[in-house]
Motif scaffolding. Structure first.
Motif, short mmCIF file in Angstrom:
data_model
loop_
_atom_site.label_atom_id
_atom_site.label_comp_id
_atom_site.label_asym_id
_atom_site.label_seq_id
_atom_site.Cartn_x
_atom_site.Cartn_y
_atom_site.Cartn_z
N LEU A 116 0.84 -1.19 0.00
CA LEU A 116 0.00 0.00 0.00
C LEU A 116 0.88 1.25 0.00
O LEU A 116 2.01 1.22 0.52
N PRO A 117 0.42 2.36 -0.56
CA PRO A 117 1.25 3.56 -0.67
C PRO A 117 1.42 4.31 0.63
O PRO A 117 0.60 4.21 1.54
N SER A 118 2.53 5.09 0.69
CA SER A 118 2.78 6.06 1.76
C SER A 118 2.77 5.46 3.16
O SER A 118 2.34 6.09 4.12
N GLY A 119 3.24 4.23 3.31
CA GLY A 119 3.33 3.65 4.63
C GLY A 119 2.00 3.25 5.25
O GLY A 119 1.94 2.96 6.44
N ILE A 120 0.92 3.22 4.45
CA ILE A 120 -0.39 2.91 5.01
C ILE A 120 -0.41 1.47 5.55
O ILE A 120 -0.98 1.20 6.61
N GLY A 121 0.21 0.54 4.82
CA GLY A 121 0.20 -0.84 5.25
C GLY A 121 0.88 -1.04 6.59
O GLY A 121 0.32 -1.67 7.50
N ALA A 122 2.08 -0.49 6.75
CA ALA A 122 2.81 -0.61 8.02
C ALA A 122 2.06 0.08 9.14
O ALA A 122 2.01 -0.42 10.28
N SER A 123 1.47 1.23 8.85
CA SER A 123 0.73 1.96 9.88
C SER A 123 -0.48 1.15 10.35
O SER A 123 -0.75 1.07 11.55
N ALA A 124 -1.20 0.54 9.41
CA ALA A 124 -2.37 -0.26 9.77
C ALA A 124 -1.98 -1.45 10.64
O ALA A 124 -2.65 -1.76 11.64
N VAL A 125 -0.88 -2.11 10.28
CA VAL A 125 -0.42 -3.27 11.06
C VAL A 125 -0.03 -2.84 12.47
O VAL A 125 -0.38 -3.50 13.46
N ASN A 126 0.68 -1.72 12.59
CA ASN A 126 1.12 -1.27 13.91
C ASN A 126 -0.04 -0.80 14.78
O ASN A 126 -0.06 -1.05 15.99
N ILE A 127 -1.01 -0.10 14.18
CA ILE A 127 -2.17 0.33 14.96
C ILE A 127 -2.95 -0.89 15.45
O ILE A 127 -3.40 -0.95 16.61
N ARG A 128 -3.13 -1.86 14.58
CA ARG A 128 -3.83 -3.09 14.96
C ARG A 128 -3.09 -3.80 16.10
O ARG A 128 -3.71 -4.29 17.04
N PHE A 129 -1.76 -3.84 16.02
CA PHE A 129 -0.96 -4.48 17.07
C PHE A 129 -1.11 -3.74 18.39
O PHE A 129 -1.31 -4.36 19.45
N MET A 130 -1.02 -2.40 18.37
CA MET A 130 -1.09 -1.64 19.61
C MET A 130 -2.48 -1.70 20.24
O MET A 130 -2.60 -1.81 21.46
N THR A 131 -3.52 -1.66 19.43
CA THR A 131 -4.86 -1.80 20.00
C THR A 131 -5.06 -3.20 20.57
O THR A 131 -5.75 -3.38 21.58
N GLY A 132 -4.44 -4.20 19.95
CA GLY A 132 -4.50 -5.54 20.50
C GLY A 132 -3.77 -5.67 21.82
O GLY A 132 -4.08 -6.55 22.64
N CYS A 133 -2.79 -4.77 22.06
CA CYS A 133 -2.07 -4.75 23.33
C CYS A 133 -2.80 -3.93 24.39
O CYS A 133 -2.27 -3.73 25.49
#
Length: 319
Positions: A98-115
């Protein structure tokens, strides 16, 4: 630790199982579309010095460690270290889809909310990480440019007035963003709440030296390690450019390419790196070979393992 919400099945189709396989399918399609570039990078590496190539692989791996430290430094809560590192490795693969770091951002937000972090604080932590990474990258450029003023000669490579056009485009984009925030009341309210949360978290983080050191140290180490990887590839291919000039070329190229929203910087980073290396004094063919080999190590080589890890994290409900 609170788990992410369970994804439901849609008409008997398990959504999570599809999401587990989706990264592999997308990576497979991407690899087929870019098979010529992947083959070129692999052929260049066959004739290179293997020890310097291993050094480049090592700096790439250490880069994920640096990002993990920076991500941990952006939140007060202690994140599980092994899962955090695995998430950064998987986020690297998602970032190339995905463009502009959207993919990495989505993965990290999902990880942090899971924590257990609320969505607002996860977003604030993400913004703080991007701010720290951009600040350290620009700071390195500010230090290196006066130290090596002869490193980059862009004049012959760029058309006339290109600098004016870029500046005008950036100013127009900033003005449009500011007007949108000021004139649209719901957006203004969301931005105000976000800034209040982000500033409160930033103040709290900087009262804890361990978090501040992890945030700023990781953010500084990441671009240095990535630049060192490019230097190692250049040495492996006997690129006739001084290592400090290669590092400066990397920092300048990635700073420029960051404003172009392409998945993983594919195309934009490659072109910017070639132009920067040529501006630093490398022949066009040598610069192209170096960039292809470097991107093979940092992008194409970890892509399939990263997609596998991402699928595993989704299946395990970590992200």
């Amino acid at each position: 630790m609170r788990r992410p919400a369970r994804l439901p099945a849609y008409r008997g189709i398990p959504v999570r199982r599809i999401l587990c396989l989706l990264p592999l399918v997308v990576v497979g399609v991407w690899a087929v579309q870019h098979r010529s570039l992947i083959g070129s990078g692999a052929r260049q590496m066959l004739t290179a010095n293997p020890y310097w190539l291993l050094t480049a692989v090592a700096t790439t791996g250490l880069g994920w460690v640096a990002v993990s430290f920076a991500r941990q430094g952006a939140v007060l809560e202690r994140l599980p270290a092994k899962r955090l590192f695995a998430t950064q490795f998987a986020a690297g693969a998602a970032n190339h889809l995905l463009p502009s770091g959207i993919g990495a951002s989505a993965v990290n937000i999902r990880f942090m909310t899971g924590c257990g972090l609320p969505a607002a604080r996860s977003s604030a932590a993400l913004a703080l990480y991007f701010l720290a990474e951009a600040t350290t990258r620009i700071g390195l450029l500010v230090v290196l440019l006066p130290a090596f003023p002869e490193a980059l000669h862009l004049g012959p490579l760029l058309p006339d007035r290109v600098g004016t056009a870029v500046v005008a485009g950036v100013v127009a984009a900033v003005c449009a963003l500011v007007l949108g925030v000021v004139m649209i009341r719901p957006v203004r309210r969301i931005v105000r709440t976000f800034l209040r949360t982000a500033l409160a978290d930033a103040r709290s983080l900087h009262t804890r030296p361990s978090r501040a050191l992890a945030l700023w140290g990781g953010s500084l180490a990441f671009p240095l390690l990535q630049a060192a990887g490019l230097v190692a590839v250049g040495l492996a291919l006997e690129l006739e450019v001084r290592p400090p000039h290669v590092m400066l070329a990397y920092l300048a190229a990635t700073a420029v390419a960051a404003v172009i929203p392409s998945p993983g910087g594919i195309g934009s980073v490659d072109a910017a790196l070639v132009i920067a290396l040529v501006a630093a004094g490398a022949p066009v063919d040598s610069a192209t070979s170096t960039v292809l080999a470097y991107r093979f190590i940092t992008v194409w080589l970890p892509l399939i393992p990263g997609a596998l890890v991402l699928g595993t994290l989704v299946r395990s409900k970590i992200v």
